[in-house]
Design a protein around this motif. Structure first.
Motif, mmCIF file in Angstrom:
data_model
loop_
_atom_site.group_PDB
_atom_site.id
_atom_site.type_symbol
_atom_site.label_atom_id
_atom_site.label_comp_id
_atom_site.label_asym_id
_atom_site.label_seq_id
_atom_site.Cartn_x
_atom_site.Cartn_y
_atom_site.Cartn_z
ATOM 1 N N THR A 351 0.831 -1.205 0.000
ATOM 2 C CA THR A 351 0.000 0.000 0.000
ATOM 3 C C THR A 351 0.865 1.254 0.000
ATOM 4 O OG1 THR A 351 -1.808 -1.110 1.163
ATOM 5 C CG2 THR A 351 -1.746 1.288 1.289
ATOM 6 N N MET A 352 1.887 1.276 0.859
ATOM 7 C CA MET A 352 2.745 2.453 0.930
ATOM 8 C C MET A 352 3.489 2.689 -0.378
ATOM 9 S SD MET A 352 2.327 4.142 3.654
ATOM 10 C CE MET A 352 3.756 5.210 3.644
ATOM 11 N N ARG A 353 3.871 1.628 -1.060
ATOM 12 C CA ARG A 353 4.550 1.823 -2.351
ATOM 13 C C ARG A 353 3.620 2.475 -3.362
ATOM 14 N NH1 ARG A 353 6.674 -3.270 -0.951
ATOM 15 N NH2 ARG A 353 5.175 -4.360 -2.291
ATOM 16 N N PHE A 354 2.328 2.180 -3.258
ATOM 17 C CA PHE A 354 1.368 2.828 -4.152
ATOM 18 C C PHE A 354 1.111 4.268 -3.713
ATOM 19 C CE2 PHE A 354 -2.775 3.715 -6.082
ATOM 20 C CZ PHE A 354 -2.588 3.195 -7.355
ATOM 21 N N LEU A 355 1.063 4.483 -2.397
ATOM 22 C CA LEU A 355 0.796 5.831 -1.893
ATOM 23 C C LEU A 355 1.991 6.755 -2.051
ATOM 24 C CD1 LEU A 355 -1.080 5.152 1.482
ATOM 25 C CD2 LEU A 355 -2.017 5.371 -0.813
ATOM 26 N N VAL A 356 3.184 6.203 -1.920
ATOM 27 C CA VAL A 356 4.398 7.020 -1.941
ATOM 28 C C VAL A 356 5.361 6.445 -2.987
ATOM 29 C CG1 VAL A 356 6.207 8.078 -0.526
ATOM 30 C CG2 VAL A 356 4.063 7.370 0.548
ATOM 31 N N PRO A 357 5.101 6.674 -4.273
ATOM 32 C CA PRO A 357 6.012 6.174 -5.319
ATOM 33 C C PRO A 357 7.431 6.684 -5.089
ATOM 34 C CG PRO A 357 3.989 7.057 -6.276
ATOM 35 C CD PRO A 357 3.988 7.446 -4.838
ATOM 36 N N GLN A 358 8.398 5.806 -5.313
ATOM 37 C CA GLN A 358 9.782 6.128 -4.974
ATOM 38 C C GLN A 358 10.574 6.745 -6.119
ATOM 39 O OE1 GLN A 358 10.981 5.564 -1.564
ATOM 40 N NE2 GLN A 358 8.734 5.627 -1.562
ATOM 41 N N ASN A 359 10.040 6.738 -7.311
ATOM 42 C CA ASN A 359 10.762 7.336 -8.445
ATOM 43 C C ASN A 359 9.750 7.762 -9.506
ATOM 44 O OD1 ASN A 359 10.189 4.926 -10.096
ATOM 45 N ND2 ASN A 359 11.742 3.933 -8.813
ATOM 46 N N ARG A 360 10.252 8.414 -10.561
ATOM 47 C CA ARG A 360 9.357 8.948 -11.587
ATOM 48 C C ARG A 360 8.573 7.835 -12.289
ATOM 49 N NH1 ARG A 360 8.618 13.650 -14.007
ATOM 50 N NH2 ARG A 360 10.405 14.550 -12.909
ATOM 51 N N ALA A 361 9.220 6.693 -12.545
ATOM 52 C CA ALA A 361 8.523 5.602 -13.222
ATOM 53 C C ALA A 361 7.341 5.107 -12.385
ATOM 54 C CB ALA A 361 9.491 4.457 -13.506
ATOM 55 N N GLU A 362 7.541 4.963 -11.074
ATOM 56 C CA GLU A 362 6.456 4.527 -10.208
ATOM 57 C C GLU A 362 5.357 5.579 -10.124
ATOM 58 O OE1 GLU A 362 7.955 3.416 -6.396
ATOM 59 O OE2 GLU A 362 9.077 1.688 -7.147
ATOM 60 N N GLN A 363 5.749 6.843 -10.138
ATOM 61 C CA GLN A 363 4.755 7.924 -10.122
ATOM 62 C C GLN A 363 3.895 7.890 -11.379
ATOM 63 O OE1 GLN A 363 7.249 11.360 -9.696
ATOM 64 N NE2 GLN A 363 7.518 11.105 -7.480
ATOM 65 N N SER A 385 -5.684 1.534 -1.674
ATOM 66 C CA SER A 385 -5.863 2.547 -0.625
ATOM 67 C C SER A 385 -5.866 1.906 0.762
ATOM 68 C CB SER A 385 -7.173 3.315 -0.849
ATOM 69 O OG SER A 385 -8.283 2.438 -0.919
ATOM 70 N N GLY A 386 -5.369 0.665 0.836
ATOM 71 C CA GLY A 386 -5.240 -0.012 2.127
ATOM 72 C C GLY A 386 -6.192 -1.183 2.270
ATOM 73 N N ARG A 387 -5.628 -2.361 2.518
ATOM 74 C CA ARG A 387 -6.439 -3.545 2.802
ATOM 75 C C ARG A 387 -6.551 -3.664 4.316
ATOM 76 N NH1 ARG A 387 -7.664 -8.673 0.333
ATOM 77 N NH2 ARG A 387 -8.069 -10.217 1.957
ATOM 78 N N PHE A 388 -7.776 -3.738 4.815
ATOM 79 C CA PHE A 388 -7.970 -3.625 6.252
ATOM 80 C C PHE A 388 -7.585 -4.897 7.003
ATOM 81 C CE2 PHE A 388 -9.818 0.340 5.353
ATOM 82 C CZ PHE A 388 -9.687 1.057 6.527
ATOM 83 N N ALA A 389 -7.248 -4.687 8.279
ATOM 84 C CA ALA A 389 -6.780 -5.760 9.151
ATOM 85 C C ALA A 389 -7.742 -6.932 9.138
ATOM 86 C CB ALA A 389 -6.618 -5.234 10.579
ATOM 87 N N GLU A 390 -7.171 -8.116 9.178
ATOM 88 C CA GLU A 390 -7.934 -9.354 9.211
ATOM 89 C C GLU A 390 -7.124 -10.366 10.001
ATOM 90 O OE1 GLU A 390 -8.189 -9.952 4.962
ATOM 91 O OE2 GLU A 390 -6.139 -9.212 4.895
ATOM 92 N N PRO A 391 -7.755 -11.364 10.591
ATOM 93 C CA PRO A 391 -6.990 -12.367 11.324
ATOM 94 C C PRO A 391 -6.054 -13.108 10.377
ATOM 95 C CG PRO A 391 -9.336 -12.544 11.799
ATOM 96 C CD PRO A 391 -9.198 -11.618 10.638
ATOM 97 N N PHE A 392 -4.886 -13.498 10.879
ATOM 98 C CA PHE A 392 -3.972 -14.293 10.061
ATOM 99 C C PHE A 392 -4.481 -15.726 9.990
ATOM 100 C CE2 PHE A 392 -0.020 -16.751 9.347
ATOM 101 C CZ PHE A 392 0.308 -16.201 8.120
ATOM 102 N N TRP A 393 -4.145 -16.396 8.915
ATOM 103 C CA TRP A 393 -4.629 -17.754 8.673
ATOM 104 C C TRP A 393 -3.470 -18.723 8.900
ATOM 105 C CZ3 TRP A 393 -4.895 -14.118 4.392
ATOM 106 C CH2 TRP A 393 -6.039 -13.294 4.475
ATOM 107 N N TYR A 394 -3.576 -19.530 9.972
ATOM 108 C CA TYR A 394 -2.480 -20.423 10.347
ATOM 109 C C TYR A 394 -2.536 -21.734 9.562
ATOM 110 C CZ TYR A 394 -2.256 -17.244 14.374
ATOM 111 O OH TYR A 394 -2.167 -16.138 15.186
ATOM 112 N N VAL A 395 -2.745 -21.634 8.276
ATOM 113 C CA VAL A 395 -2.907 -22.840 7.460
ATOM 114 C C VAL A 395 -1.607 -23.622 7.316
ATOM 115 C CG1 VAL A 395 -4.920 -21.989 6.213
ATOM 116 C CG2 VAL A 395 -2.636 -21.455 5.355
ATOM 117 N N ASP A 396 -0.468 -22.944 7.476
ATOM 118 C CA ASP A 396 0.825 -23.610 7.347
ATOM 119 C C ASP A 396 1.478 -23.876 8.702
ATOM 120 O OD1 ASP A 396 0.756 -23.593 4.511
ATOM 121 O OD2 ASP A 396 1.405 -21.501 4.502
#
Length: 532
Positions: A351-363, A385-396
């Motif tokens: 999410t942060m990489r989408f919100l805060v692009p690190q270079n011109r290509a990402e922008q 714009s953010g995936r909301f908190a959810e319980p972790f899945w202990y499948v492994d």
């Protein structure tokens, strides 16, 4: 629960994660000493505000229903690009939980409610003004040396949970753990304002590139008492005091709320981090909350994940201290919650990489996605714009017995929960249990030990098998007897002749055939960290 013999557990850090850990341990009858280097509680700012349904459920099990009751329930998340709404979504509940999907409530209020419960709990000893400056451990105990205003103090306990928050670098160094990751240069200006904003009371709004913050984002969350949390992304080097002096903060707020009366309740500037420790168990010490992992707040995965750490740590420590499981069970705390931290870090960092692009290509890539998303459904699916908190899945997890008939389908769409398979948190739903007027929903049954729900078969042999497999407490019930409306059976897709074995934190440990008592024994032992 009767108290365990011995001095119990020390919890370092008296924030919500430490408070929850202490209360959960005390619920199991374990004495707890809570240590915090601050002289007293400081009620400043809203801090972590978004509390997820399954975290509210954990607090409800402790008697902290007020957190959900006093919080503001919101149901819809809207995302905008400039002045156009791109999409909105609401939460889906596979069961019929009476708890809201999310509430917004200030961390200060949460701490206040938990403090009241701690004050009424004789098994918890809170010691402010105790700064842990040294930590040594051997095969039997951990010795903590604390600096206090009255001089040095030493405390020896079998186990320690460190929930000392983000600023615990000295303690991390003592424990020999790394805290690698990334710090984002862009700042975020956060203001809590009190104002009347009709129509905004039950919605979270996220704006990409609005005219009043071009090239950056604004996030608006409703809170109780007509208070709204507004987050502006601002450039590196942003100076809040200079912004106030030139009238910039007033302008920012007016651009969001218009010409309405308002009051600033709290304001601050943050940089966000994406970091986690390299291990969450260090001998007899378990690491939890922001001390162990830091994520950006877009998705509310910080405190919510920390409370899940607390529950995972508490039941496992209790089972070990009461002799129901071997110390090896605690290894699964490190692996399960370490995997959860990695998942949260990956989701929030993306999410942060989408919100805060690190270079011109990402922008440019982000701009092209947002432009296309106005009219293209595929592009809208790429907007983050953010995936909301959810319980972790202990499948492994090593504690989970996999079922070839029930395979985890991967991360579900936003706002939804996965199909119920071993490792997944069981959905909540109404139940009626004979002789238990205090129990009204399924999650209230799971926290007293292992729970076995038997579908269409007898319970006597199942109960006898579990008693022979483990000394831990267990409850065996026919699903039909408690699930009078069939909600649980539908949510689980439960089939006749099955036994659903559920852990003390509500995660499904196994689904086995009722007649296969050998498989049930193996699953129960595995769920408690023992070899089958």
């Amino acid at each position: 629960m009767s108290p365990a013999a011995g001095p119990g557990v020390a919890v370092v850090g008296n924030g919500p994660v430490g408070q929850t850990t202490a209360l959960l341990l005390a619920r199991w009858g374990i004495p707890v000493t809570v240590l915090d280097k601050r002289p007293h509680r400081s009620a400043v700012g809203s801090k972590a505000i978004c509390q997820q349904r399954d975290v509210l459920d954990i607090w409800s099990s402790l008697g902290a229903d007020r957190i959900a009751q006093d919080g503001l329930t919101w149901t819809t998340a809207r995302t905008y690009y400039r002045d156009r709404e791109l999409f909105h979504w609401s939460f889906v509940d596979r069961g019929h939980s009476p708890l809201p999907a999310f509430v917004n409530v200030s961390q200060c209020h949460t701490e206040e409610v938990l403090d009241e419960l701690i004050a009424a709990q004789p098994l918890i000893d809170v010691r402010w003004d105790h700064d842990v400056v040294d930590l040594q451990q051997d095969a039997d105990q951990v010795e903590l040396r604390c600096d206090t205003s009255a001089g040095a103090r030493r405390i020896s306990v079998p186990y320690v949970v460190v929930a000392a928050g983000a600023q615990g670098n000295d303690l991390r160094e003592l424990l020999g753990v790394t805290f690698d990751g990334q710090t984002f240069d862009d700042r975020f200006l956060i203001c809590d304002i009190r104002a009347e904003l009709p129509g905004w009371e039950s919605e979270r709004r996220f704006y990409f590139d609005p005219a009043w913050n071009p090239g950056r984002q604004v996030l608006i969350h409703p809170c109780p008492d007509s208070t709204y949390r507004i987050d502006w992304q601002v450039p590196a080097g942003f100076d809040l005091e200079a912004e106030i002096a030139r009238g910039g903060l007033e302008t920012r707020i007016r651009q969001v709320i218009g010409d309405r009366p308002y009051e600033i309740v709290w304001k601050s500037v943050y940089r966000f981090h994406a970091r986690k420790v390299d291990r969450m168990r260090v001998g007899r010490v378990l690491l939890a909350g922001d001390f162990a992992h830091l994520v950006a707040p877009f998705g509310a995965r910080g405190l919510n994940s920390g409370v899940a750490d607390a529950e995972n740590a508490a039941w496992k420590l209790a089972f070990v201290l009461k002799g129901w499981a071997q110390d090896a069970l605690l290894d699964s705390y490190g692996s399960e919650r370490g995997a959860a931290a990695a998942e949260n870090l990956e989701v929030a960092s993306r999410t942060m990489r989408f919100l805060v692009p690190q270079n011109r290509a990402e922008q440019e890539l982000r701009r092209s996605i947002l432009d296309a998303a106005v009219s293209n459904a595929e592009a809208r699916g790429r907007v983050d714009s953010g995936r909301f908190a959810e319980p972790f899945w202990y499948v492994d997890s090593a504690l989970t017995t996999n079922d070839p008939e029930r395979v985890f389908g991967g991360r579900p769409p936003r706002g939804e929960s996965p199909g119920v398979v071993p490792g997944v948190l069981v959905p909540d739903a109404p139940v009626r249990v004979e002789g238990r007027a205090d129990v009204r929903r399924l999650r209230q049954l799971v926290r007293d030990g292992l729970l076995a729900l038997v579908v269409g078969a007898g319970t006597t042999e199942i109960a006898r098998t579990l008693s022979a497999a483990t000394a831990a407490p267990s409850v065996v019930l026919r699903l039909e007897d408690v699930d009078r409306d069939g909600v649980i059976a539908r949510a689980l897709d439960a089939k006749p002749g099955e036994v659903w074995l559920i852990r003390p934190d509500g995660h499904v440990a196994a689904v086995v055939v009722a007649g296969d008592l050998t498989a049930l024994t193996a699953a129960a032992r595995r769920a408690l960290g023992a070899s089958a």
